[in-house]
Enzyme design. Sequence first.
Site, PDB file in Angstrom:
ATOM      1  N   MET A   1      31.534 -68.320  68.557  1.00 10.96           N
ATOM      2  CA  MET A   1      30.179 -68.719  68.968  1.00 10.96           C
ATOM      3  C   MET A   1      29.185 -68.245  67.916  1.00 10.96           C
ATOM      4  SD  MET A   1      28.069 -66.670  71.955  1.00 10.96           S
ATOM      5  CE  MET A   1      28.320 -67.609  73.417  1.00 10.96           C
ATOM      6  N   ASN A   2      28.222 -69.118  67.545  1.00 10.63           N
ATOM      7  CA  ASN A   2      27.020 -68.589  66.887  1.00 10.63           C
ATOM      8  C   ASN A   2      25.796 -69.015  67.678  1.00 10.63           C
ATOM      9  OD1 ASN A   2      28.105 -70.811  64.897  1.00 10.63           O
ATOM     10  ND2 ASN A   2      26.000 -70.702  64.283  1.00 10.63           N
ATOM     11  N   ASP A   3      24.806 -69.615  67.094  1.00 10.22           N
ATOM     12  CA  ASP A   3      23.476 -69.750  67.723  1.00 10.22           C
ATOM     13  C   ASP A   3      23.456 -70.250  69.175  1.00 10.22           C
ATOM     14  OD1 ASP A   3      23.277 -69.707  64.991  1.00 10.22           O
ATOM     15  OD2 ASP A   3      22.068 -71.506  64.826  1.00 10.22           O
TER      16      ASP A   3
ATOM     17  N   PHE B   1      25.315 -79.328  64.755  1.00  5.51           N
ATOM     18  CA  PHE B   1      24.647 -78.053  64.521  1.00  5.51           C
ATOM     19  C   PHE B   1      23.595 -77.806  65.604  1.00  5.51           C
ATOM     20  CE2 PHE B   1      25.309 -77.059  59.687  1.00  5.51           C
ATOM     21  CZ  PHE B   1      26.687 -77.086  59.877  1.00  5.51           C
TER      22      PHE B   1
ATOM     23  N   ARG C   1      17.348 -78.941  59.673  1.00  7.94           N
ATOM     24  CA  ARG C   1      18.159 -78.717  60.885  1.00  7.94           C
ATOM     25  C   ARG C   1      17.449 -77.894  61.958  1.00  7.94           C
ATOM     26  NH1 ARG C   1      20.569 -75.945  56.635  1.00  7.94           N
ATOM     27  NH2 ARG C   1      20.492 -73.684  56.744  1.00  7.94           N
TER      28      ARG C   1
ATOM     29  N   GLU D   1      15.669 -71.067  59.227  1.00  6.71           N
ATOM     30  CA  GLU D   1      16.473 -71.741  60.238  1.00  6.71           C
ATOM     31  C   GLU D   1      15.896 -71.509  61.642  1.00  6.71           C
ATOM     32  OE1 GLU D   1      20.935 -71.692  58.507  1.00  6.71           O
ATOM     33  OE2 GLU D   1      20.347 -69.777  59.351  1.00  6.71           O
TER      34      GLU D   1
HETATM   35  C1  FRU Z   1      22.063 -70.537  62.010  1.00  7.17           C
HETATM   36  C2  FRU Z   1      22.766 -71.813  61.576  1.00  7.17           C
HETATM   37  C3  FRU Z   1      21.888 -73.025  61.872  1.00  7.17           C
HETATM   38  C4  FRU Z   1      22.889 -74.123  61.987  1.00  7.17           C
HETATM   39  C5  FRU Z   1      24.052 -73.440  62.624  1.00  7.17           C
HETATM   40  C6  FRU Z   1      25.384 -73.962  62.204  1.00  7.17           C
HETATM   41  O1  FRU Z   1      22.905 -69.489  62.316  1.00  7.17           O
HETATM   42  O2  FRU Z   1      23.087 -71.732  60.202  1.00  7.17           O
HETATM   43  O3  FRU Z   1      20.879 -73.242  60.930  1.00  7.17           O
HETATM   44  O4  FRU Z   1      22.404 -75.178  62.746  1.00  7.17           O
HETATM   45  O5  FRU Z   1      23.953 -72.070  62.299  1.00  7.17           O
HETATM   46  O6  FRU Z   1      26.408 -73.433  62.984  1.00  7.17           O
END
Ligand code: FRU
Length: 492
Positions: free
Chosen positions: A37-39, A98, A166, A222
């Site tokens: 998991m990220n954002d 994304f 993005r 971002e």
């Molecule tokens: C931030 C990011 C966003 C992008 C996503 C890709 O952590 O780099 O800018 O949409 O992660 O997983």
Amino acid sequence: MISQILREARTYEKNEGDLIPEENRPLFHLTPRIGWMNDPNGFSQHNGYYHLFYQYYPYQKKWGPMHWGHAISKDLLNWEFLPAALAPDTTPDSGGCFSGSALSLDDGRHLLMYTGVVRVSDLDDENFVQTQCLAAGDGTDYVKYQGNPVIDNSRIPEGLSRFDFRDPKMWRESDGTYRCVIGGCTKDKKGRILYFRSDDAFHWEFVSVLAANDGSLGTMWECPDFFELDGKYVLLISPQDVLQNEKYSCGNIVVALIGTFDPETGTFIKESEQLVDSGIDFYATQTLLTEDGRRIMTAWMQNWDSIVYTVRSIRWFGQMIVPRELSLKNGRLYQEPIRELNAMQRNRIAYENVKAEGYQTFDGINGRTIDLTVRIRPESEGSLRKFEIRFAEDETQYTSLIFRPSENSLEFDRSNSGTRRAVDHNKKAKVSDNGGELKLRCILDRFSCEFFINDGEQTMSYSLFTDHYSEGISFTASGSAVLDIEKYDLVK
Ligand code: FRU
């Protein structure tokens, strides 16, 4: 129609994710169902539930072609997984879905806006063309819009890169029209925040550049978010590649720009800025406005530079912070854990006006799923040189927080937390000068610790992979201090 790629992800996450024992997850922080998991994405309220999606690669504990994982909750603390919502399965998002956001349409559908990416070359760094896409659904299943992408880079000012465009955050205005902010970047890597409007959430027009990086704050910006708070406007950004200076440490950080806004012209005038969290593991914030008017923020409780700090035995990677209520006081952004957390507090234990000298422990003050508040003050002026609190402690491992009143500094150190990884485990932050006094609220939840300093004036967030049976807490004063301690177990 659900694509093959999404169907496979849904089967995989159900079969594998449901095998993870409950105690191998945090009690109330959201983790991916399985894998990476990220954002946080699509943080919204829809049909009586909070929805929180996340950047997701179910098959491995590392970043891969991005899907959107999905969870819902009534209180932002008890989460229930729903099937993955998006997979990279159409032409405009063949390389990944994304980050993005969500809102409710008048016709009852839940609308997601995300960045579709298409890989164009493997040879260099800049290999994903990025456009904004939509998917609408019933809160579980989402159908990608035929007209995707709805915003491509022909709509943005000249000179901006098509590889850095993005993370749309959209919302609805009180007049029924829609707005969104999107991260952009010049070809020489200076972040821009772009502001768009729409009458129907499907057709978007560019309005203005809301904020621009002059080169002094990292590179690309971002994950923007933009909202009104206590009479001002707040623009949250996650700048990449920041160089260390007096205000900020190096790396990827989150900064709040605070100022005024003219909606007619789309002009934001910044009056001040601040670091949003002084810990190691904090990035990519996203907020929502609750029906009762609270601005709540979530974020990824990780950072790109510290992702090797993990353990093999855990089959998920990445978690969200405890959701936080935001407010502005004297032009500064304050954060407090959401008040829903109070309903989980049990077994209060308190000590008041206790003299602290040397090493001490207190009966009942321990645990790894707790809400602990400690107030520290010198016994007399200048009597306290250093004060250390150790958490997740046993005979061999601990994590410490060290307060030095003469420096007004607070230093975190998890190098003895049982980690075998040589990343940065230590971080120091300045705290405000309150005559040697400090108030700390510490939220511990099995795999993390979050500190709310001086009633939310500052926060520090860290993931933590110490064995769960290490639950000691000790206090060591160099010099003499007076303490108030209040602790609750957090129980679901
Ligand atoms: C931030 C990011 C966003 C992008 C996503 C890709 O952590 O780099 O800018 O949409 O992660 O997983």
